[in-house]
Design an enzyme around this catalytic site. Structure first.
Site, short mmCIF file in Angstrom:
data_model
loop_
_atom_site.label_atom_id
_atom_site.label_comp_id
_atom_site.label_asym_id
_atom_site.label_seq_id
_atom_site.Cartn_x
_atom_site.Cartn_y
_atom_site.Cartn_z
N GLY A 57 -3.60 3.71 -2.03
CA GLY A 57 -3.57 2.76 -3.13
C GLY A 57 -3.08 1.42 -2.61
O GLY A 57 -2.23 1.38 -1.71
N ALA A 115 0.83 -1.21 0.00
CA ALA A 115 0.00 0.00 0.00
C ALA A 115 0.86 1.25 0.00
O ALA A 115 2.02 1.24 0.40
CB ALA A 115 -0.92 0.00 1.22
N ASP A 116 0.24 2.34 -0.46
CA ASP A 116 0.87 3.65 -0.39
C ASP A 116 -0.23 4.68 -0.14
O ASP A 116 -1.32 4.57 -0.71
CB ASP A 116 1.61 3.98 -1.68
CG ASP A 116 2.43 5.26 -1.53
OD1 ASP A 116 3.54 5.19 -0.99
OD2 ASP A 116 1.93 6.34 -1.91
N THR A 117 0.06 5.66 0.69
CA THR A 117 -0.93 6.69 1.02
C THR A 117 -0.42 8.06 0.61
O THR A 117 0.73 8.41 0.90
CB THR A 117 -1.25 6.67 2.53
OG1 THR A 117 -1.75 5.38 2.88
CG2 THR A 117 -2.28 7.72 2.90
#
Length: 192
Positions: free
Chosen positions: A112, A75-77
């Site tokens: 994401g 994930a990436d924020t």
């Protein structure tokens, strides 16, 4: 006790204690793997797509290490203030500047996610609109000095003191702001 058991061994590709806590909250067993991957993206990429792009980029770095019975979650924020992405602040001044920018208005937090095994890959994102009340200079200083939010996009963690006092309301998932849209991950795992 688990409500359901995925048929794959789960790997969370994140050193974020918040993401680990959220995945544990689903009652899932997983192991953590980390790698340094440059968080760069093409200039022409639409800002709302950056989180998904980076999640997939990070996940692809693990592809050579994946075994047949493993399922990777990455994930990436990103924090989007209008047409600007607020990354992790590099120092105290930058953290104070970011929080000052967010004070008294709304912004979007996009997480994401890339879920991948050797035969399948799913990339998706979730967006939450966060409304901040106006913050006093002393409140921002206290938060930055006490909580050192240098590992958080937008210079804040919603689950910390600043979230208690600043967030007036959310449109979307609290957990997406924390860094993992667990409701969507659960649905994808059930259907995997």
């Amino acid at each position: 006790m688990n409500f359901f058991r995925p048929q794959y061994q789960l790997i969370l590709a994140s050193k974020s204690p918040r993401r680990q806590e959220l995945l544990k909250g689903l009652g899932l067993e997983f192991r953590v793997m980390t790698k340094e991957v440059a968080e760069t993206y093409p200039e022409h990429l639409e800002l709302k797509e950056v989180a998904s792009f980076l999640a997939e980029k990070k996940a692809e770095a693990f592809r050579p290490d994946l075994m047949e019975n493993e399922l990777l979650i990455c994930a990436d924020t990103t924090v989007l203030d209008g047409q600007k992405i607020l990354n992790k602040p590099e120092n105290k001044e930058e953290a104070i500047h970011m929080l000052t920018q967010l004070s008294g208005k709304s912004h979007e937090v996009i997480t994401g996610v890339c879920m991948m095994n050797l035969t399948k890959k799913v990339v998706f994102s979730d967006t939450t609109k966060v409304h901040f009340r106006p913050l006093e200079v002393e409140e921002i200083d206290f938060y930055v000095n006490t909580f050192s939010p240098y590992d958080k996009a937008g210079a804040y963690g919603i689950q910390e003191w600043i979230g208690y006092i600043a967030v007036e309301r959310l449109e979307g998932s609290f957990y997406t702001v924390m860094g993992l849209p667990v409701h969507l991950i659960y649905e994808k795992l059930k259907r995997w």
